[in-house]
Design an enzyme around this catalytic site. Structure first.
Site: not given
Ligand code: BG6
Length: 489
Positions: A49, A93, A179, A213, A232, A237
């Site tokens: 955009r 969009f 992964k 993390e 998140d 995940h």
């Molecule tokens: C993302 C989250 O989906 O995955 C982030 O929104 C996070 O907050 C990230 O940092 C982590 O991904 P990876 O592959 O670095 O473990």
């Protein structure tokens, strides 16, 4: 050897100047190009955009591409070839007319892949406008997470997309599924009878999944504060990892066979009762501390933060799966920002032998553990018990690893980034590594009850120092069951 056929396509990347596109998607497409996995007729259309000239935006994308690919993987000949595929289109969009140029570039014969690296709120509008300019028949749409923030809002997004694109052309990303070691879970479990025969409550005592993390929220406060660590990371995940560990063997490797089994696991997750919220779940929020020896601010002191926020940056919980395979086998999940290291790891703890004959003081270390390391140092290690060597050692036991470290074992092979695999799968029309609508909904259903419970209880998240492994109560969560988090972490 497995050979990959590559079909030509028009790859339309919406949100092409955003962080995800620049950091992950362009570099992944570049790597595919370098590996000869983009057809020579494949074109990439960057749509955004932002005002400004095409030339200016393409130059910016090229600079960012070089930055994120990094010197080690940069091959100028590939960069040139890659940039020659690229066109920039300025698009609002929400305006159908702005899509006409895309339709013209795509032509009528080629496969179109429309990748939405934009807020989910505009997915429906993009789909509608693609349809208006005749780009719905031959198009696969790729939806980034987060898709909604609860069951209801995710349904709205999915329903809006479904008006124009059927499920078999809708690809929902959970990048963890791309992964390498995550895909290896399927091989490990279903190509080794050694494990599959033991993979149940008769032999496994509990399972740990840690996704830690080191980074904080820097710069992403606006998005993250509305989401929190449960939405998140856990909703997608960690629950996907749990599914791959817990699912029954699928009939075959087809996308639907695998996804059918994953949905069964999600539906079998026991809801967490109001009492369970205090004993089974820990929410945390980081306060100032240290990361890599440097002082770092707390979550509420990050730039642009709201100092009253009670959003969690850490969650640890115990999940139970109500089925024959997993009755009585807790799954301990733990994930947080600003932890001491970046680490994604699954540990399967096997039960002790049924009759114990060694010295009583060695009993604690006796169980086998299968450690599946997703990042860093991807690999699999099985801790087995052996005898200490030496005449003076008697029958003293030691736990040692049988190890398969992927980067050491296949030294020459670069481990591809998750997005490379996922983009390749979309181009090949394979939905195995993507999340089906009912999976997302089952995951939200389980998470929604937790969020509702938190809201009702009004409990604030527990503070933990940046650079630590989370609030003390996350240790109590597992020690209460007579266990501890694996290793010295
Ligand atoms: C993302 C989250 O989906 O995955 C982030 O929104 C996070 O907050 C990230 O940092 C982590 O991904 P990876 O592959 O670095 O473990």
């Amino acid at each position: 050897m497995h050979s990959i056929t590559v079909e030509p396509c028009t790859f339309a990347l919406f949100g092409a100047l955003g962080d995800l596109a620049l950091r992950k998607l362009f570099p992944a497409l570049y790597q595919l190009d370098g590996a000869q996995l983009l057809h020579e007729d494949t074109r990439i259309i960057a749509l955004a955009r932002e005002p400004g000239s095409e030339q200016q935006h393409l130059a910016f994308i090229a600079t960012e591409l070089r930055r994120y690919v990094g010197d080690k993987d940069l091959d100028e000949a590939v960069v040139e070839r890659f940039l020659a595929r690229l066109t920039y289109l300025h698009v609002d969009f929400l305006k159908a007319d702005d899509y006409l140029a895309l339709a013209e570039l795509a032509g009528s014969s080629q496969q179109v892949i429309a990748y939405f690296a934009t807020p989910a709120a505009v997915y429906g509008a993009i789909c509608e406008n693609l349809a208006k300019v005749g780009l719905s028949e031959n198009t696969r749409v790729v939806l980034e997470k987060p898709i909604g923030s609860d069951l209801e809002s995710s349904r709205k997004v999915n329903d809006a997309v479904a008006q124009f694109f059927p499920e078999n052309r809708t690809y929902r990303i959970d990048h963890y599924l791309g992964k390498e070691t995550v895909q290896n879970l399927i091989a490990l479990r279903f190509a080794n009878s050694l494990f599959e025969t033991q993979w149940n409550q008769n032999y496994i005592s509990h399972v740990e999944i840690t996704v830690a993390e080191k980074v904080g929220i820097e710069g992403r406060w606006g998005y993250f504060d509305k989401a929190g660590q449960l939405r998140d990371m856990i909703q997608n995940h960690l629950l996907q990892l749990l599914c791959l560990i817990a699912m029954d063997p699928p009939a075959d490797l087809s996308a639907d066979s695998i996804r059918d089994e994953k949905v069964k696991v999600l539906k079998a997750l026991a809801p967490i009762s109001p009492e369970g919220l205090t004993t089974q779940v820990v929410r945390g929020q980081y306060i100032a501390g240290h990361s890599e020896g440097k002082a770092v601010p707390g979550y509420l002191e990050e730039p642009n933060s709201n100092t009253q926020s009670d959003t969690e940056t850490f969650v640890a919980l115990r999940a139970d799966i109500r089925n024959w395979r997993w009755a009585g086998v807790p799954f301990y999940l733990r994930t947080g920002k600003r932890m001491p290291q970046k680490l994604s790891q699954i540990v399967i703890h096997f039960k002790e032998p049924s009759h114990y004959i060694f010295a009583p003081e060695q009993r604690l270390q006796i169980s086998n553990k299968l450690i599946i390391r997703l990042q860093p140092d991807e690999g699999i290690s099985l801790r087995v018990m052996t005898k200490e060597q030496g005449l003076d050692k008697g029958m003293q036991l030691r736990s040692g690893p049988l190890q398969l470290n992927f980067s050491d074992t296949w030294r020459s092979a670069r481990i591809p980034d998750a997005y490379e695999r996922l983009l390749l799968e979309v181009m090949n029309g394979n939905q195995n590594l993507f999340v089906r609508k009912d999976e997302i909904e089952a995951a939200w259903t389980w998470c929604d009850q937790l969020i509702a419970g938190w809201k009702k209880s009004g409990d604030a998240p527990k503070p933990y120092a940046a650079g630590s492994w989370g609030p003390m109560s996350s240790i109590a969560l597992i020690t209460r069951d007579g266990r501890s988090w694996y290793g010295d972490i």
